[in-house]
Design an enzyme around this catalytic site. Structure first.
Site, PDB file in Angstrom:
ATOM      1  CE  LYS A 252     -12.148  80.894 -24.714  1.00  0.00           C
ATOM      2  NZ  LYS A 252     -12.989  81.730 -23.865  1.00  0.00           N
TER       3      LYS A 252
ATOM      4  NE  ARG B 274     -16.863  76.891 -22.724  1.00  0.00           N
ATOM      5  CZ  ARG B 274     -16.662  77.492 -23.895  1.00  0.00           C
ATOM      6  NH1 ARG B 274     -16.030  76.888 -24.853  1.00  0.00           N
ATOM      7  NH2 ARG B 274     -17.090  78.719 -24.087  1.00  0.00           N
TER       8      ARG B 274
ATOM      9  NE  ARG C 187     -18.398  87.876 -28.778  1.00  0.00           N
ATOM     10  CZ  ARG C 187     -17.759  86.818 -28.286  1.00  0.00           C
ATOM     11  NH1 ARG C 187     -16.463  86.684 -28.463  1.00  0.00           N
ATOM     12  NH2 ARG C 187     -18.412  85.896 -27.612  1.00  0.00           N
TER      13      ARG C 187
ATOM     14  NE  ARG D 186     -21.036  84.155 -29.903  1.00  0.00           N
ATOM     15  CZ  ARG D 186     -19.976  83.529 -29.396  1.00  0.00           C
ATOM     16  NH1 ARG D 186     -18.788  83.651 -29.969  1.00  0.00           N
ATOM     17  NH2 ARG D 186     -20.100  82.783 -28.329  1.00  0.00           N
TER      18      ARG D 186
ATOM     19  NE  ARG E 288     -20.956  82.301 -23.692  1.00  0.00           N
ATOM     20  CZ  ARG E 288     -20.367  83.198 -24.450  1.00  0.00           C
ATOM     21  NH1 ARG E 288     -20.894  84.397 -24.598  1.00  0.00           N
ATOM     22  NH2 ARG E 288     -19.255  82.913 -25.055  1.00  0.00           N
TER      23      ARG E 288
HETATM   24  P1  AMP Z   1     -17.435  79.795 -27.430  1.00  0.00           P
HETATM   25  O1  AMP Z   1     -17.519  80.243 -28.850  1.00  0.00           O
HETATM   26  O2  AMP Z   1     -16.172  79.040 -27.135  1.00  0.00           O
HETATM   27  O3  AMP Z   1     -17.695  80.903 -26.447  1.00  0.00           O
HETATM   28  O4  AMP Z   1     -18.622  78.736 -27.211  1.00  0.00           O
HETATM   29  C1  AMP Z   1     -19.973  79.113 -27.384  1.00  0.00           C
HETATM   30  C2  AMP Z   1     -20.883  78.092 -26.700  1.00  0.00           C
HETATM   31  O5  AMP Z   1     -20.664  76.790 -27.267  1.00  0.00           O
HETATM   32  C3  AMP Z   1     -20.659  77.891 -25.209  1.00  0.00           C
HETATM   33  O6  AMP Z   1     -21.317  78.861 -24.419  1.00  0.00           O
HETATM   34  C4  AMP Z   1     -21.209  76.490 -25.001  1.00  0.00           C
HETATM   35  O7  AMP Z   1     -22.640  76.501 -24.986  1.00  0.00           O
HETATM   36  C5  AMP Z   1     -20.787  75.778 -26.271  1.00  0.00           C
HETATM   37  N1  AMP Z   1     -19.437  75.143 -26.101  1.00  0.00           N
HETATM   38  C6  AMP Z   1     -18.300  75.438 -26.773  1.00  0.00           C
HETATM   39  N2  AMP Z   1     -17.269  74.689 -26.353  1.00  0.00           N
HETATM   40  C7  AMP Z   1     -17.778  73.885 -25.375  1.00  0.00           C
HETATM   41  C8  AMP Z   1     -17.233  72.895 -24.514  1.00  0.00           C
HETATM   42  N3  AMP Z   1     -15.930  72.583 -24.566  1.00  0.00           N
HETATM   43  N4  AMP Z   1     -18.061  72.283 -23.641  1.00  0.00           N
HETATM   44  C9  AMP Z   1     -19.371  72.574 -23.575  1.00  0.00           C
HETATM   45  N5  AMP Z   1     -19.958  73.510 -24.329  1.00  0.00           N
HETATM   46  C10 AMP Z   1     -19.178  74.157 -25.229  1.00  0.00           C
END
Ligand code: AMP
Length: 186
Positions: free
Chosen positions: A13, A88, A127, A133, A144
């Site tokens: 994404k 989400r 990754r 990370r 996740r």
């Molecule tokens: P991402 O980089 O989009 O994979 O997000 C990393 C982490 O940030 C996720 O696993 C969540 O813990 C938190 N996060 C990011 N976006 C959201 C969202 N829209 N709702 C809830 N948690 C979020």
């Protein structure tokens, strides 16, 4: 143009969003990036979000809705934006609709990148090793993925009913995938 991009963790994404924002000249809003930068700053939001993120859990909806509300009302978002990693949950999607309609914005497309879960888990483990990370460890990755299928995948139906869902095969050459997306949203 106002867009959002969804897909299971590891589908690419963020990579596609970066390419799309350059092509379409719109702002890229990644809630993951925003939260990681809040953690770095040790802000109140960051302190609240960190434990959820480290466990691969979703940060509470209201925290995200406040972030998005503040961000999409800024001047640089007038021309358009691409939401990456948000919404989400159904609650976030409904909240987003309310925020957008209050400022007379409407969502043009919800892009869904589609890919096989097992392949994605392998990609994410790699990754995690490459980037360090803290939420890319085996157990957190599986958590996740599980959350995606339980909480986020139902949004596909939500956007399908609104007639703005664009499903795109997320496996293949990066530039080819961008082309597929552009074809679908034009
Ligand atoms: P991402 O980089 O989009 O994979 O997000 C990393 C982490 O940030 C996720 O696993 C969540 O813990 C938190 N996060 C990011 N976006 C959201 C969202 N829209 N709702 C809830 N948690 C979020």
């Amino acid at each position: 143009m106002k867009l959002l991009i969804m897909g299971p963790p590891g589908v690419g994404k963020g990579t596609q969003a970066t390419l799309l924002k350059d092509q379409l000249k719109i702002v890229h809003l990644s809630t993951g990036d925003i939260l990681r930068s809040e953690i770095k700053k040790k802000s109140n939001i960051g302190l609240k979000a960190k434990s959820y993120m480290d466990a691969g859990k979703l940060v509470p909806d209201q925290v995200l809705l406040d972030i998005i509300n503040d961000r999409i009302t800024e001047r640089d978002c007038i021309e358009g934006y691409l939401l990456d990693g948000f919404p989400r949950t159904l609650n976030q999607a409904i909240g987003l609709d309310n925020i957008m309609s209050s400022i007379h914005h409407s969502l043009d497309s919800a892009i869904s990148l589609v890919a096989d879960s097992d392949e994605l888990v392998q990609r994410l483990i790699k990754r995690g090793i490459d980037s360090g990370r803290s939420d890319d460890t085996d157990e957190v990755i599986r958590n996740r993925q599980k959350i995606y299928w339980e909480e986020t995948a139902p949004l596909l139906d939500y956007y399908k009913e609104k007639n703005i869902l664009k499903e795109v095969n997320g496996i293949g050459d990066i530039k080819e995938i961008t082309k597929r997306i552009l074809e679908k949203i034009k």
